[in-house]
Design an enzyme around this catalytic site. Structure first.
Site, mmCIF file in Angstrom:
data_model
loop_
_atom_site.group_PDB
_atom_site.id
_atom_site.type_symbol
_atom_site.label_atom_id
_atom_site.label_comp_id
_atom_site.label_asym_id
_atom_site.label_seq_id
_atom_site.Cartn_x
_atom_site.Cartn_y
_atom_site.Cartn_z
ATOM 1 N N GLU A 159 0.849 -1.120 -0.100
ATOM 2 C CA GLU A 159 -0.078 -0.183 -0.032
ATOM 3 C C GLU A 159 0.819 1.278 0.014
ATOM 4 O OE1 GLU A 159 -2.472 1.436 -0.696
ATOM 5 O OE2 GLU A 159 -3.834 1.592 0.749
ATOM 6 N N ASP A 160 0.298 2.329 -0.483
ATOM 7 C CA ASP A 160 1.051 3.674 -0.491
ATOM 8 C C ASP A 160 1.137 4.408 0.848
ATOM 9 O OD1 ASP A 160 -1.645 3.988 -0.932
ATOM 10 O OD2 ASP A 160 -1.223 5.696 -2.447
ATOM 11 N N ASP A 211 -4.050 5.995 6.278
ATOM 12 C CA ASP A 211 -4.556 7.398 6.930
ATOM 13 C C ASP A 211 -5.427 6.775 7.743
ATOM 14 O OD1 ASP A 211 -4.609 10.015 6.493
ATOM 15 O OD2 ASP A 211 -6.548 10.036 5.063
ATOM 16 N N LYS A 256 0.246 7.590 8.419
ATOM 17 C CA LYS A 256 -0.010 8.793 9.287
ATOM 18 C C LYS A 256 -0.873 8.170 10.403
ATOM 19 C CE LYS A 256 -1.131 11.799 5.349
ATOM 20 N NZ LYS A 256 -2.227 12.688 4.603
HETATM 21 P P1 IMP Z 1 -7.529 5.283 4.581
HETATM 22 O O1 IMP Z 1 -6.439 4.689 5.092
HETATM 23 O O2 IMP Z 1 -8.832 4.436 4.227
HETATM 24 O O3 IMP Z 1 -8.058 6.706 4.870
HETATM 25 O O4 IMP Z 1 -7.127 5.526 2.884
HETATM 26 C C1 IMP Z 1 -5.905 5.542 2.597
HETATM 27 C C2 IMP Z 1 -5.813 6.031 1.051
HETATM 28 O O5 IMP Z 1 -6.162 7.614 1.126
HETATM 29 C C3 IMP Z 1 -4.447 5.927 0.431
HETATM 30 O O6 IMP Z 1 -4.369 4.801 -0.102
HETATM 31 C C4 IMP Z 1 -4.641 7.085 -0.623
HETATM 32 O O7 IMP Z 1 -5.074 6.751 -1.879
HETATM 33 C C5 IMP Z 1 -5.282 8.236 0.269
HETATM 34 N N1 IMP Z 1 -4.501 9.079 0.612
HETATM 35 C C6 IMP Z 1 -4.443 9.619 2.156
HETATM 36 N N2 IMP Z 1 -3.670 10.448 2.572
HETATM 37 C C7 IMP Z 1 -3.001 10.742 1.089
HETATM 38 C C8 IMP Z 1 -1.945 11.606 0.966
HETATM 39 O O8 IMP Z 1 -1.633 12.579 1.766
HETATM 40 N N3 IMP Z 1 -1.655 11.704 -0.209
HETATM 41 C C9 IMP Z 1 -2.556 11.303 -1.265
HETATM 42 N N4 IMP Z 1 -3.129 10.399 -0.987
HETATM 43 C C10 IMP Z 1 -3.580 9.985 0.105
HETATM 44 MG MG MG Z 2 -4.434 4.321 -2.207
#
Ligand code: IMP
Ligand code: MG
Length: 182
Positions: free
Chosen positions: A101-102, A105, A133
């Site tokens: 995963e990139d 969040d 994060k």
């Molecule tokens: P979550 O953990 O379900 O909130 O989603 C994470 C996804 O939100 C990541 O895979 C990214 O696609 C996107 N995302 C969250 N923070 C960032 C950021 O700082 N830059 C770019 N994409 C982000």
């Molecule tokens: Mg993503």
């Protein structure tokens, strides 16, 4: 300075910093999967650059697959439902699965994805993320491997986008507020 660089407030992680750390994590994963043949899963699209670098630093024989997901209901509902827009082509029953995963969040996307994959009876599921994060976490989701823990700032580059742009920046940068506040 090119047209993309002009939208960047500051470089958070340089190409050199990223390359060094990705190599270290690849070595850890080689130790983890020694003697096994993991299925390494790229979560499209944001992980594609990290994935390409990570697998080339690993020496373990492995297989690749690709998946695209998004979570909706996230934000207000912390459980957020998962929408799979492209599923795996591999049967993962009995396999060692490594999700690449990139950025994590809220954690909702991976929390739901991991649950869904576990229901397919793999031998193991591990997550490696480029960025984490932790301040923003809503779901109880801790990746097994993290390259960098970062502050709560919106970053782009090295695969990550803002409105589908900046994925091809070779470094990770903090986007200028003026770009998304206009
Ligand atoms: P979550 O953990 O379900 O909130 O989603 C994470 C996804 O939100 C990541 O895979 C990214 O696609 C996107 N995302 C969250 N923070 C960032 C950021 O700082 N830059 C770019 N994409 C982000
Ligand atoms: Mg993503």
């Amino acid at each position: 300075m090119n047209v993309m660089d002009k939208s960047i407030e500051r470089v958070m992680l340089s190409e050199e910093q990223i390359a060094k750390r990705v190599k270290e994590v690849a070595a850890q994963l080689d130790r983890l999967y020694e003697g096994r043949r993991p299925l390494v899963v790229c979560i499209l699209k944001g992980s594609v650059v990290f994935f390409a670098d990570l697998i080339r630093h690993m020496t373990t024989p492995l297989e690749l697959d690709f998946m695209a997901v998004s979570s909706y209901g996230a934000g207000t509902e912390s459980t957020g439902r998962l929408k799979v827009t492209k599923d795996l082509t591999t049967d993962i029953a009995g396999r060692d699965v490594l999700i690449v995963e990139d950025i994590i969040d809220s954690g909702n996307t991976l929390y739901n994805l991991k649950k869904m994959l576990i229901s397919r009876a793999p031998a193991s599921v591990n997550i490696v993320t480029l960025l984490d994060k932790p301040e923003r976490r809503e779901a109880p989701m801790e990746p097994e491997y993290t390259c960098f823990v970062i502050e709560d700032e919106f970053v782009v580059g090295y695969g990550m986008d803002y409105a589908e742009e900046y994925r091809n920046l070779p470094y990770i940068g903090v986007l200028k507020r003026s770009v998304y506040e206009k």
